[in-house]
Motif scaffolding. Structure first.
Motif, PDB file in Angstrom:
ATOM      1  N   HIS A  94       0.681  -1.385   0.052  1.00 42.22           N
ATOM      2  CA  HIS A  94      -0.359   0.176  -0.082  1.00 42.22           C
ATOM      3  C   HIS A  94       1.077   1.027   0.225  1.00 42.22           C
ATOM      4  O   HIS A  94       0.798   1.903   1.153  1.00 42.22           O
ATOM      5  CB  HIS A  94      -1.271   0.095   1.520  1.00 42.22           C
ATOM      6  N   THR A  95       1.133   1.478  -1.142  1.00 41.54           N
ATOM      7  CA  THR A  95       2.702   2.172  -1.181  1.00 41.54           C
ATOM      8  C   THR A  95       1.554   3.377  -2.332  1.00 41.54           C
ATOM      9  O   THR A  95       0.630   3.653  -2.246  1.00 41.54           O
ATOM     10  CB  THR A  95       3.472   2.081  -2.094  1.00 41.54           C
ATOM     11  N   VAL A  96       2.237   4.790  -2.364  1.00 42.07           N
ATOM     12  CA  VAL A  96       2.165   5.819  -2.400  1.00 42.07           C
ATOM     13  C   VAL A  96       1.660   5.495  -4.410  1.00 42.07           C
ATOM     14  O   VAL A  96       0.269   5.677  -4.884  1.00 42.07           O
ATOM     15  CB  VAL A  96       2.336   7.459  -2.162  1.00 42.07           C
ATOM     16  N   ASP A  97       2.665   5.134  -4.907  1.00 42.00           N
ATOM     17  CA  ASP A  97       2.482   4.402  -6.137  1.00 42.00           C
ATOM     18  C   ASP A  97       1.281   3.181  -6.508  1.00 42.00           C
ATOM     19  O   ASP A  97       0.377   3.664  -7.589  1.00 42.00           O
ATOM     20  CB  ASP A  97       3.804   3.500  -6.600  1.00 42.00           C
ATOM     21  N   ASP A 116      -5.310  -1.451   1.527  1.00 43.96           N
ATOM     22  CA  ASP A 116      -4.593  -1.073   3.131  1.00 43.96           C
ATOM     23  C   ASP A 116      -4.544  -2.779   4.481  1.00 43.96           C
ATOM     24  O   ASP A 116      -5.166  -1.902   5.844  1.00 43.96           O
ATOM     25  CB  ASP A 116      -5.161  -0.225   3.782  1.00 43.96           C
ATOM     26  N   PRO A 190      12.546  16.559   0.252  1.00 48.62           N
ATOM     27  CA  PRO A 190      12.028  17.570   1.601  1.00 48.62           C
ATOM     28  C   PRO A 190      13.260  18.577   2.032  1.00 48.62           C
ATOM     29  O   PRO A 190      14.212  18.512   1.907  1.00 48.62           O
ATOM     30  CB  PRO A 190      11.842  16.149   2.844  1.00 48.62           C
ATOM     31  N   ARG A 235       0.865  15.468  11.947  1.00 46.67           N
ATOM     32  CA  ARG A 235       0.747  16.005  10.244  1.00 46.67           C
ATOM     33  C   ARG A 235       0.226  17.520   9.681  1.00 46.67           C
ATOM     34  O   ARG A 235       0.295  18.275   9.808  1.00 46.67           O
ATOM     35  CB  ARG A 235       0.033  15.043   8.859  1.00 46.67           C
ATOM     36  N   GLN A 251       4.014   8.606   7.834  1.00 44.16           N
ATOM     37  CA  GLN A 251       4.519   8.098   6.905  1.00 44.16           C
ATOM     38  C   GLN A 251       5.167   9.363   5.724  1.00 44.16           C
ATOM     39  O   GLN A 251       5.827   8.937   4.913  1.00 44.16           O
ATOM     40  CB  GLN A 251       2.728   7.756   6.153  1.00 44.16           C
ATOM     41  N   SER A 252       5.021  10.354   5.563  1.00 42.86           N
ATOM     42  CA  SER A 252       4.623  11.747   5.046  1.00 42.86           C
ATOM     43  C   SER A 252       6.075  12.331   5.521  1.00 42.86           C
ATOM     44  O   SER A 252       6.341  13.241   5.046  1.00 42.86           O
ATOM     45  CB  SER A 252       3.870  12.243   4.042  1.00 42.86           C
ATOM     46  N   GLY A 253       6.249  12.018   6.485  1.00 42.51           N
ATOM     47  CA  GLY A 253       7.521  12.569   7.378  1.00 42.51           C
ATOM     48  C   GLY A 253       8.591  11.718   7.980  1.00 42.51           C
ATOM     49  O   GLY A 253       9.395  11.530   6.741  1.00 42.51           O
ATOM     50  N   GLN A 254       8.947  11.992   8.501  1.00 43.27           N
ATOM     51  CA  GLN A 254      10.119  11.481   9.344  1.00 43.27           C
ATOM     52  C   GLN A 254       9.569   9.808   9.796  1.00 43.27           C
ATOM     53  O   GLN A 254       8.784   9.893  11.412  1.00 43.27           O
ATOM     54  CB  GLN A 254      11.068  11.558  10.224  1.00 43.27           C
ATOM     55  N   GLN A 272      -1.223   6.748   9.629  1.00 48.62           N
ATOM     56  CA  GLN A 272      -0.210   7.494   8.759  1.00 48.62           C
ATOM     57  C   GLN A 272       1.140   7.490  10.594  1.00 48.62           C
ATOM     58  O   GLN A 272       2.331   7.898   9.694  1.00 48.62           O
ATOM     59  CB  GLN A 272      -0.342   9.310   7.982  1.00 48.62           C
TER      60      GLN A 272
ATOM     61  N   ARG B 162       3.258  14.742  -6.836  1.00 51.06           N
ATOM     62  CA  ARG B 162       2.303  13.138  -5.583  1.00 51.06           C
ATOM     63  C   ARG B 162       3.934  13.768  -4.647  1.00 51.06           C
ATOM     64  O   ARG B 162       4.813  13.655  -4.823  1.00 51.06           O
ATOM     65  CB  ARG B 162       2.655  12.527  -6.531  1.00 51.06           C
ATOM     66  N   GLU B 165       6.582   8.850   0.079  1.00 52.77           N
ATOM     67  CA  GLU B 165       6.919   8.214   1.328  1.00 52.77           C
ATOM     68  C   GLU B 165       8.261   9.309   2.291  1.00 52.77           C
ATOM     69  O   GLU B 165       8.448   9.743   0.784  1.00 52.77           O
ATOM     70  CB  GLU B 165       7.011   6.616   1.723  1.00 52.77           C
ATOM     71  N   GLY B 167       8.743  12.439   2.701  1.00 54.81           N
ATOM     72  CA  GLY B 167       8.248  14.191   2.591  1.00 54.81           C
ATOM     73  C   GLY B 167       8.758  13.850   1.154  1.00 54.81           C
ATOM     74  O   GLY B 167       9.222  14.736   0.681  1.00 54.81           O
TER      75      GLY B 167
END
Lengths: 317, 261
Positions: A94-97, A116, A190, A235, A251-254, A272, B162, B165, B167
């Motif tokens: 379940h990755t962003v891709d 998920d 980032p 987030r 998940q979208s951070g650290q 997340q 997009r 993961e 960041g």
């Protein structure tokens, strides 16, 4: 007797380790006589075949194309595999891709589908998957009656990455024709962390929505400093610009990779956010909501007001 | 020029809740409904494009839900969307993201929008399915978890990022029309003004049934079946009780022990 296919994913030619987690999930429901194949689309798929030839994998399907992520291409590969091999199950992480290609691939081919997924098992011949609902407050067991092929995406950081030397044969598959509508233009790294080191911190004090107002953030920076912690956040705090992105855990951070003690104040514990910290041995959750999902992964829980706890805590350091 | 923004009314659980008699969902009485958090961002993105283009853009919000879902739709209208569409049929009680996508595909046929924006996922079930499944049905270009967008109304392509993961972001160009799923943080969603809330009550909302869209119940069968829903085994959290002073004292002790101070 049927085939299970894992769709492995690479980025810039490097295998995503969550692909090995998806193999573990698939391996767990492999029945006697089933074969397990792993498909990989890349500029040099043969170069990744070795890493995918882990225990339990019978075949690596190498699709030579591009390292660029093109959802249209992956969907065409899934379509071709369904048509040619009629697998009973297709698994991908379940990755962003996967968020981009899996729902489209599922609906185009009329597959059973769930995202998920956190656990996967057989009940007799039935495939039963477990996923969460209502912001992680409930779980549900789901199945796929009447579906010949089921596509599942598996939650990352839940299944162990598959290991053990395998002896998979490598089969080449021609990239199917696809109408490609996207073009990779580059990466945006980032922002510089400015010396903030969430992955390297052993002690993180993290704040979430409970902090309520930008004006309240400063006192937690001071508190973290006083108790010797790095200040982290969830987030919404980073999205609001109240703290830099480098402090965002999740998940979208650290990833709180070295953390031994994580004190979460006013953090509800979204999936997340949990992704970045649930592995920490000592989690203390402070939240006014006794049903907040953060309590389900915490070692210690304090149902209470983060501001009161914070001002009392200061007196001890 | 038109942007279609499908939104969802999500449900959050009360502190205490009970399961329905069939054990496959939570009893409706314990659910609190609201507009999906992610959809505040997708609506905002459409409104920003509309405003930058000098109002030549129509923003249409669509929702699949019963009378109850009107509130979420009106919330989006109050922010500035031009009109709404609400689709409902009792056959949709078990609808999943793929069911909703099949309805939305029919709406796209009717409305012929130039872009479709959805939220990246819903904040209750987080399936991240509807938008990209819609794109699959339409055969439209698509990108998920969009964290930045440069798009001029009517253009044949857009540039977006997009959010991946850790960041990292990928910059890509995409052909239009496209379906984009919008990530939190792409913009700062506005709150509806009092005037906006008043105006929203007057804005047109088309109410459609499956039949109106040429669909029947079997067309919108979900891609999975819920056997049972249940509360997870609660973790091992040891509750620290007492006054705030007592709780904080124990927390200080834990910190000092673990840190070897």
């Amino acid at each position: 007797m049927s085939e299970i296919i894992v769709i492995a994913i690479q980025r810039d030619g490097e295998l995503r380790s969550s692909s090995l987690e998806a193999i573990t999930a698939a391996r767990g429901v492999k029945q006697a006589g089933d074969t397990l194949s792993v498909a990989i689309v890349a500029a040099n798929p043969q170069g990744l075949a070795g890493a995918l030839s882990v225990e339990g994998v019978d075949e690596v399907i190498a699709v030579k194309a591009t390292d660029e992520f093109q959802p249209d291409l992956i969907e065409a590969v899934v379509g071709a595999l369904v048509a040619e091999r009629k697998p009973s199950l297709i698994v991908t992480a379940h990755t962003v891709d996967a968020w981009s290609f899996a729902p489209a691939a599922a609906i185009k081919n009329g597959l059973g589908f769930a995202t998920d997924v956190m656990a996967l098992r057989r009940e007799g011949a039935d495939l039963v998957a477990t996923r969460a609902g209502y912001a992680e407050k409930v779980l549900m067991d789901i199945d796929f009656p009447g579906k010949d092929t089921v596509l599942l995406t598996t939650r990352t950081n839940v299944f162990e990455p598959a290991s053990g030397q395998g002896s998979a044969k490598v089969t080449e598959m021609a990239a199917p024709a696809a109408d490609i509508a996207t073009k990779h233009e580059g990466w945006k790294q980032p922002a510089d962390a400015g010396g903030i080191d969430i992955p390297g911190s052993e002690f993180i004090l993290s704040i979430g929505r409970g902090v309520a107002d930008e004006a309240n953030v400063e006192q937690f920076l001071e508190l973290a400093d006083k108790v010797g912690a790095t200040l982290g956040c969830s987030r919404p705090i980073a999205d609001n610009g109240w703290l830099p992105k480098a402090r965002q855990v999740g998940q979208s951070g650290q990833l709180a990779a070295s953390c031994r003690l994580y004190v979460a104040m006013g953090v509800s514990g979204s999936v997340q956010h949990q992704w970045g910290m649930k592995h920490v041995e000592n989690i203390v959750a402070v939240n006014t909501d006794p049903e907040a999902s953060i309590f389900s992964i915490a070692r210690y829980g304090i149902v209470g007001d983060m501001f009161e706890i914070a001002s009392e805590l200061e007196n001890h350091f | 020029m038109k942007i279609l923004v499908p939104v969802k009314q999500i449900a959050s659980l009360d502190d205490q809740f009970e399961m329905r008699d069939d054990g496959r969902d939570v009893d409706e009485d314990y659910l609190e409904k609201d507009l999906n958090e992610f959809d505040h961002f997708s609506v905002e993105e459409a409104l920003l494009i509309k405003e930058a283009a000098g109002d030549e853009v129509e923003v249409v919000v669509a929702i699949v839900g019963d009378d109850d879902a009107d509130d979420a739709l009106r919330t989006a209208l109050a922010k500035g969307a031009d009109r709404g569409i609400r689709v409902w049929d009792d056959a949709l009680a078990n609808a999943d993201g793929t069911s909703i996508a099949r309805i939305l595909a029919k709406l796209v046929e009717r409305e012929k929008p130039d872009m479709v924006f959805t939220g990246a996922q819903s904040s209750d079930f987080g399936s991240a399915t509807t938008g990209m499944a819609l794109a699959g049905l339409l055969g439209w270009p698509h990108a998920a978890v969009v964290s930045n967008l440069e798009y001029k109304p009517g253009a044949s392509s857009a540039t977006l990022r997009r959010e991946l993961e850790g960041g990292l972001e990928e910059v890509m160009t995409i052909k239009c029309p496209a379906v984009l799923s919008i990530q939190l943080g792409i913009n700062q969603p506005r709150y509806a003004s009092l005037r906006g809330i008043k105006q929203a009550k007057q804005k047109p909302v088309d109410e459609l049934s499956l039949d109106d869209l040429g669909l029947d119940a079997s067309d919108v069968a979900p891609a999975f079946n819920v056997r049972k829903m249940y509360a997870p085994q609660r973790g091992k959290a040891e509750l620290i009780t007492g006054s705030a002073a007592e709780q904080a004292a124990r927390l200080a002790q834990i910190i000092k022990e673990i840190r070897g101070m």
